[in-house]
Every structure is written in C-alpha cells, then in structure tokens.
Design an enzyme around this catalytic site. Structure first.
Site, mmCIF file in Angstrom:
data_model
loop_
_atom_site.group_PDB
_atom_site.id
_atom_site.type_symbol
_atom_site.label_atom_id
_atom_site.label_comp_id
_atom_site.label_asym_id
_atom_site.label_seq_id
_atom_site.Cartn_x
_atom_site.Cartn_y
_atom_site.Cartn_z
ATOM 1 N N ARG A 1 51.290 23.085 46.922
ATOM 2 C CA ARG A 1 51.485 24.329 46.176
ATOM 3 C C ARG A 1 51.574 24.077 44.666
ATOM 4 O O ARG A 1 51.460 24.992 43.865
ATOM 5 C CB ARG A 1 52.752 25.057 46.663
ATOM 6 C CG ARG A 1 52.758 26.533 46.302
ATOM 7 C CD ARG A 1 53.973 27.294 46.830
ATOM 8 N NE ARG A 1 55.203 26.917 46.170
ATOM 9 C CZ ARG A 1 56.211 26.205 46.703
ATOM 10 N NH1 ARG A 1 56.142 25.789 47.962
ATOM 11 N NH2 ARG A 1 57.286 25.903 46.016
ATOM 12 N N ASP B 1 41.541 41.641 30.339
ATOM 13 C CA ASP B 1 40.911 41.497 31.646
ATOM 14 C C ASP B 1 39.411 41.335 31.416
ATOM 15 O O ASP B 1 38.728 42.259 30.978
ATOM 16 C CB ASP B 1 41.221 42.720 32.535
ATOM 17 C CG ASP B 1 40.720 42.525 33.964
ATOM 18 O OD1 ASP B 1 39.613 41.974 34.126
ATOM 19 O OD2 ASP B 1 41.412 42.942 34.909
ATOM 20 N N LYS C 1 34.487 38.708 41.594
ATOM 21 C CA LYS C 1 33.326 39.531 41.218
ATOM 22 C C LYS C 1 32.193 38.630 40.692
ATOM 23 O O LYS C 1 31.801 37.714 41.375
ATOM 24 C CB LYS C 1 33.767 40.578 40.192
ATOM 25 C CG LYS C 1 35.035 41.321 40.585
ATOM 26 C CD LYS C 1 34.755 42.270 41.716
ATOM 27 C CE LYS C 1 35.863 43.231 41.984
ATOM 28 N NZ LYS C 1 36.820 42.875 42.998
ATOM 29 N N TYR D 1 41.266 49.185 36.017
ATOM 30 C CA TYR D 1 41.523 48.924 37.431
ATOM 31 C C TYR D 1 42.917 49.411 37.840
ATOM 32 O O TYR D 1 43.923 48.978 37.266
ATOM 33 C CB TYR D 1 41.373 47.424 37.698
ATOM 34 C CG TYR D 1 41.382 47.098 39.171
ATOM 35 C CD1 TYR D 1 40.473 47.694 40.037
ATOM 36 C CD2 TYR D 1 42.297 46.213 39.694
ATOM 37 C CE1 TYR D 1 40.483 47.413 41.390
ATOM 38 C CE2 TYR D 1 42.314 45.917 41.053
ATOM 39 C CZ TYR D 1 41.400 46.531 41.886
ATOM 40 O OH TYR D 1 41.410 46.253 43.227
HETATM 41 C C1 LIG Z 1 38.907 44.732 36.371
HETATM 42 C C2 LIG Z 1 39.552 44.150 37.595
HETATM 43 N N1 LIG Z 1 40.630 43.366 37.473
HETATM 44 C C3 LIG Z 1 41.242 42.834 38.548
HETATM 45 C C4 LIG Z 1 40.784 43.081 39.825
HETATM 46 C C5 LIG Z 1 41.498 42.496 41.021
HETATM 47 O O1 LIG Z 1 40.747 41.475 41.586
HETATM 48 P P1 LIG Z 1 40.877 41.007 43.124
HETATM 49 O O2 LIG Z 1 40.270 42.072 43.966
HETATM 50 O O3 LIG Z 1 40.141 39.701 43.133
HETATM 51 O O4 LIG Z 1 42.334 40.848 43.416
HETATM 52 C C6 LIG Z 1 39.659 43.891 40.004
HETATM 53 C C7 LIG Z 1 39.164 44.195 41.359
HETATM 54 O O5 LIG Z 1 38.285 45.013 41.532
HETATM 55 C C8 LIG Z 1 39.032 44.441 38.860
HETATM 56 O O6 LIG Z 1 37.967 45.239 38.973
#
Ligand SMILES: Cc1ncc(COP(=O)(O)O)c(C=O)c1O
Length: 374
Positions: free
Chosen positions: A46, A170, A195, A101
């Site tokens: 971990r 982000d 993604k 998001y």
């Molecule tokens: C802009 C953005 N940030 C964070 C996330 C979260 O990612 P995860 O689904 O890998 O937890 C997403 C998921 O769609 C996202 O679109």
C-alpha cells in the site's frame, strides 16, 4: 526530449540493458522482503510498488512534475478526493466550479459538512475570479465536462496566488498533451486517467501531479493512509497506453473538429460546442493555453425523445458514459442527475475511427431520428 510524441513513447521506460525488457512489466506484490528497520523504496504494497513508480515518472514527465511529486490513484475520483481532502483543512475556504464533473461538487458537499467553506462559480468567463477572496484552495476544470467551457488558467492562478491559495486544475479532458497546467502556474494537475490518458475503456486510474514536493507528500500521505492505490496491472496497462497517447489525441482532436464543423450544418442540431471551433466562445482562451482541443463535442437536439431516437440509431458509435477512448461513444447527459443541461444535450466522445465513417454514422442517426418523428 522536448516533443510530445517522443516523450509519450519513452517516458518512464527502463534504461537500456542487454537482455532487459522494453516495458515495466507489472510487479504483483502485497509486501516485499525487508528485515530490520523499515528501509528501501518498497516495503509494503500500500506504500509503494515499482509499477506505479515507473508510471508516476512517466506521467510526471508529461505533466512537467518530477516522479516524487506525482501520485497515482485507483480512479480519477480517488485522485480528486485525495487532493481535496488532503489539502482542505476544517476552517479552510475552497472554490470549486459550479459546472464541471458533478462528483467533484459532491466531495465539496462532504467538505462543507466538515467545516470547510465551499464557494461555487462557473468556469466560463473566469467567473471563479469573483470568489477568490481569502481562499485557500481553488479548483479549476478546463475544458469543463460536459459543457466545454474554458477558463484562463494563468490569469486565475495569478489572482488566486495573490490571495495565498493553491490552485488545482482538473486536466482530464485536455490530457497533458493538450495542456500543462503546472507550466501555466497551477500547483496541482489532477486527472482521471480512465479517459483519454489510457484511452481504451478498460481501466480506471487517476493521478495528482504537483509543482511542489511538500504538497505531493501530503497527497501521497493521504493515499497511503486511505489505500486508494492503483493495482499493478492497471498501472502497467496505463503505462503501455501512454506510448500511443499522442497518436490517439491527435486523431481524436482532428475527428472532433471535423464532426463539430459538420454538425453546424444540421438545422435540428443546436449549440454545437468544441474548443477547437474558431468561433466557439472558449476558443480564444483555449488557443492560448491548449496544444490540442480534446475529443469531446457537445450539442443539443430538440428534446429528450429526439436525442434518444438519435442515440438508438447510432451503429458505429457506442452509447456509454465516458470519453476519451479509441472508439466513439455518446450519451444524453440529462439521464444523470447533477449536470445542468437541456434534456436533448448530447456529449459525444470522438474516437479514432476514419472521419468519413464517423460522420456517416452520425448523419444516418440524425436522419433516422428525424424520420421516426414523422
Ligand atoms: C473531469 C473529470 N474528472 C474526474 C472524473 C472522475 O474520474 P473516474 O471516473 O476515473 O473516477 C471524471 C469522470 O468522468 C471526469 O470527467
């Protein structure tokens, strides 16, 4: 190595030695041999694993951070929540985007219930600038998902730093080959690697890349404590995917611009958004801070039923909730709670298919959606 493609192909790979492999093959270990007092880089599964360390070196190189300042996580939300919860102490003030998001705002609700002041403001027109007074941490998401608004990272960093705040961006939609938030002044670049970074719809991953080692240590300490670590298999697959990142994002961006331009010619399609369109409201700022405009195109059809007929008629494009993969996918965002979008709003993630095939698929589905109504 300065060019994107060369960095993506070589980042974090083993040094050349005769008989050695080309990749960082996964090390499956919950613990490591260690006698006496704890020492050495690998003690317990971990705390650290050689497969993530290699991925952290690679992602750090692409984001402009060193390996020790890059922390990979089990998912994008493990990374987002890890950064927010590690850095926002009770009594702190955090500024989040009111769009973007939705799960990030959900973490904001969690913080607000634990003594953090959370302010929300939209991404467009740098509206978060109006909420910075006395802030400790500012969270930007640009381009925002799913609205594709863009804010000026360098400008907001300057304003936020004047208030003594850290800035996190982000970077999921852009990827580090689309923009480098740390070079624009941000303190953290955070992303879902689920993604476009990994791009095959087969793993979940996240990361936080920091400008400052001390900030990264707080984020890594959070991960060690809470255990949101990536599995070695995921880390290896992610690292393997990086070698084609530049090919994928170039192709996706070219296809996205072609699709967005074509959609503009359809009478029933409204509010086509893509930061690469020269007359998109986001284009001026995007073209100053982005090298590639991403794979997402947003548009609005005249209502829920029309949008559902369109999605049902797609043949090549999958209906699914994600973006950034080699294959195209689309969804009606209004099917989820949390996004403030019209009922006919479509988020279309453009893949690496041949442009003509992709546009032909969208054209036949739009035609079918019109005919079904008749
Ligand atoms: C802009 C953005 N940030 C964070 C996330 C979260 O990612 P995860 O689904 O890998 O937890 C997403 C998921 O769609 C996202 O679109």
């Amino acid at each position: 190595m300065t060019s994107d493609g060369t960095r993506a192909v070589h980042a974090g790979l083993p040094t050349v030695h005769p008989g050695g492999p080309f990749g960082n093959n996964p090390v499956f270990a919950s613990t490591f041999h260690m006698s006496g007092d704890p020492e050495g880089p690998f003690q317990y599964g971990r705390y650290a694993n050689p497969t993530w360390v290699a991925l952290e070196e690679a992602v750090g190189e692409l984001e402009g951070a060193d390996a020790a300042s890059t922390v990979t996580f089990a998912s994008g939300m493990a990374a987002v929540s890890g950064a927010l919860l590690a850095l926002a102490e009770p009594g702190a003030t955090v500024v989040l985007p009111s769009d973007g998001y939705p799960a990030t705002r959900a973490v904001g609700d969690h913080l607000a219930a634990r003594g953090v002041t959370v302010r929300l403001a939209p991404t467009a027109a740098d509206a978060q600038a109006t909420a910075l007074r006395g802030a400790d941490l500012v969270w930007l998401e640009t381009p925002s998902n799913p609205g594709l608004d863009v804010c000026d990272i360098a400008r907001l960093c300057e304003l936020a730093h004047a208030e003594g705040a850290l800035v996190a961006v982000d970077n999921t939609l852009a990827t580090p080959l689309g923009q480098n938030p740390l070079a624009l002044g941000a303190d953290l670049s955070v992303a879902s690697g689920t993604k476009a970074l990994t791009g095959h719809s087969d793993i979940l991953l996240g990361y936080v890349a920091c400008a400052d080692r001390a900030v990264a240590d707080r984020v890594r300490g959070w991960r060690t404590m809470t255990g949101g670590i990536p599995g070695p298999m995921e880390a290896w697959l992610a690292h393997r995917s990086l070698a084609t990142l530049h090919l994928r994002v170039d192709r996706q961006a070219a296809n996205a611009l072609a699709l967005a331009t074509w959609l503009r010619g359809r009478a029933e399609v409204g509010d086509v958004r893509h930061p690469g369109l020269a007359d998109d409201p986001a284009h001026a700022v995007a073209s100053r801070q982005m090298r590639r405009y991403g794979c997402v195109v947003a548009f609005t059809l005249p209502g829920r039923e029309h949008a559902e007929r369109f999605l049902d008629a797609l043949r090549l494009t999958a209906v699914a909730t994600s973006f950034g993969a080699t294959h195209s996918m689309a969804e009606r965002r209004g099917r989820w709670p949390g996004d403030d979008v019209p009922a006919g709003f479509i988020r279309f993630s453009v893949g690496c298919e041949d442009t003509e095939d992709l546009i032909a698929d969208v054209a036949q589905a739009l035609d079918a959606a019109l005919e079904d109504r008749a």
